[in-house]
Design an enzyme around this catalytic site. Structure first.
Site, PDB file in Angstrom:
ATOM      1  N   HIS A  77      30.787  41.678  40.990  1.00 24.40           N
ATOM      2  CA  HIS A  77      31.901  42.605  41.200  1.00 24.40           C
ATOM      3  C   HIS A  77      31.680  43.787  40.267  1.00 24.40           C
ATOM      4  O   HIS A  77      31.868  43.677  39.051  1.00 24.40           O
ATOM      5  CB  HIS A  77      33.208  41.874  40.904  1.00 24.40           C
ATOM      6  CG  HIS A  77      34.416  42.747  40.985  1.00 24.40           C
ATOM      7  ND1 HIS A  77      35.663  42.306  40.586  1.00 24.40           N
ATOM      8  CD2 HIS A  77      34.596  44.026  41.405  1.00 24.40           C
ATOM      9  CE1 HIS A  77      36.549  43.271  40.773  1.00 24.40           C
ATOM     10  NE2 HIS A  77      35.924  44.323  41.251  1.00 24.40           N
TER      11      HIS A  77
ATOM     12  N   HIS B  10      31.675  34.078  40.604  1.00 24.32           N
ATOM     13  CA  HIS B  10      32.098  35.477  40.582  1.00 24.32           C
ATOM     14  C   HIS B  10      31.731  36.066  39.223  1.00 24.32           C
ATOM     15  O   HIS B  10      32.165  35.552  38.179  1.00 24.32           O
ATOM     16  CB  HIS B  10      33.612  35.544  40.815  1.00 24.32           C
ATOM     17  CG  HIS B  10      34.167  36.925  40.866  1.00 24.32           C
ATOM     18  ND1 HIS B  10      34.138  37.692  42.000  1.00 24.32           N
ATOM     19  CD2 HIS B  10      34.791  37.674  39.916  1.00 24.32           C
ATOM     20  CE1 HIS B  10      34.719  38.857  41.762  1.00 24.32           C
ATOM     21  NE2 HIS B  10      35.116  38.871  40.511  1.00 24.32           N
TER      22      HIS B  10
ATOM     23  N   ASP C  69      31.888  39.397  36.925  1.00 22.88           N
ATOM     24  CA  ASP C  69      32.465  40.719  36.712  1.00 22.88           C
ATOM     25  C   ASP C  69      31.536  41.562  35.847  1.00 22.88           C
ATOM     26  O   ASP C  69      31.214  41.174  34.721  1.00 22.88           O
ATOM     27  CB  ASP C  69      33.829  40.611  36.034  1.00 22.88           C
ATOM     28  CG  ASP C  69      34.899  40.089  36.980  1.00 22.88           C
ATOM     29  OD1 ASP C  69      35.097  40.722  38.027  1.00 22.88           O
ATOM     30  OD2 ASP C  69      35.519  39.055  36.674  1.00 22.88           O
TER      31      ASP C  69
ATOM     32  N   ASP D 163      41.249  38.446  44.572  1.00 22.66           N
ATOM     33  CA  ASP D 163      40.834  38.414  43.170  1.00 22.66           C
ATOM     34  C   ASP D 163      42.008  38.790  42.282  1.00 22.66           C
ATOM     35  O   ASP D 163      42.442  39.944  42.269  1.00 22.66           O
ATOM     36  CB  ASP D 163      39.674  39.388  42.960  1.00 22.66           C
ATOM     37  CG  ASP D 163      39.130  39.359  41.538  1.00 22.66           C
ATOM     38  OD1 ASP D 163      39.622  38.556  40.724  1.00 22.66           O
ATOM     39  OD2 ASP D 163      38.205  40.137  41.247  1.00 22.66           O
TER      40      ASP D 163
END
Length: 229
Positions: free
Chosen positions: A66, A33, A35, A176
């Site tokens: 994301h 993931h 960010d 999340d």
């Protein structure tokens, strides 16, 4: 039994141990993931497309961006250019562009996701929900690690599971925010497909990623009665 996928939030990793931690996690997790924050949508600046390319030098696992950014079209194109496997946009800032951006991502053979802030209802994405590959539910306010877990957000995960079953939608459901020993049981009961784990659940448990992983998996088993591997 439902298989839970684990996606570490790499903004929480120990960057001074970047290679060591990626090499360990690569054989234990399902995806990464990433960010991307611009300092405008949220008051923080974190990772970048360059970071994705650095991870790719060590790993072939899928990466999920994301996008906590105001200018979604600009950043979507940036992630398309580096072929980031998942591109996840915030519903709060894409609704006038949702169909175009989802089509743009799919036309490149990539997967499109949408992220909902804690205060944003599922109804906002209903016009295009059938086109989505993933829906991410923020269980904390976005922007910084270590924030308070918001129990009420789990209702959206339950509702997304029901909608998927009733309508044969194909999206994955991801949570999340503050996934850890304190919250594993209640998250498990809501039933997301993907857990994002960060500082409290994994990286801050010890200074050694292998030991931290063992603690996390043991915590998950103790809280849910299920194994992650």
């Amino acid at each position: 039994m439902q298989k839970v996928e684990i996606s570490p939030s790499l903004m929480c990793m120990n960057l001074d141990k970047f290679q060591e931690e990626i090499c360990f996690l690569d054989s234990h997790v399902d995806s990464y993931h990433i960010d991307i924050m611009d300092g405008h949508f949220v008051p923080n600046i974190t990772l970048s497309p360059w970071f994705v390319e650095e991870v790719r030098k060590l790993s072939s696992l899928p990466m999920s961006a994301h996008l906590m950014v105001k200018d979604q079209p600009f950043w979507v194109q940036q992630m398309i250019d580096i072929k980031c496997e998942w591109i996840c946009m915030h519903a709060e800032v894409i609704n006038s562009l949702a169909f175009r951006l989802i089509d743009q991502i799919h036309n490149e053979g990539l997967k499109a996701g949408v992220v909902l802030n804690p205060e944003t209802p599922i109804e906002v994405i209903m016009p295009y929900i059938e086109l989505l590959d993933k829906v991410t539910i923020m269980t904390v306010d976005p922007g910084f690690a270590g924030q308070r877990f918001l129990d009420s957000t789990l209702d959206k995960i339950v509702d997304l599971r029901r909608l998927r079953e009733e309508n044969n939608y194909n999206y994955l459901i991801e949570m999340d925010g503050s996934s850890s020993r304190k919250t594993f049981k209640k998250i498990d009961e809501a039933g997301p497909d993907i857990y994002i784990v960060g500082r409290s659940g994994l990286f801050a448990l010890t200074d050694n990623i292998s030991e931290s992983w063992d603690i996390m998996t043991n915590d998950y088993f103790e809280m849910t009665g299920k194994k992650l591997n």
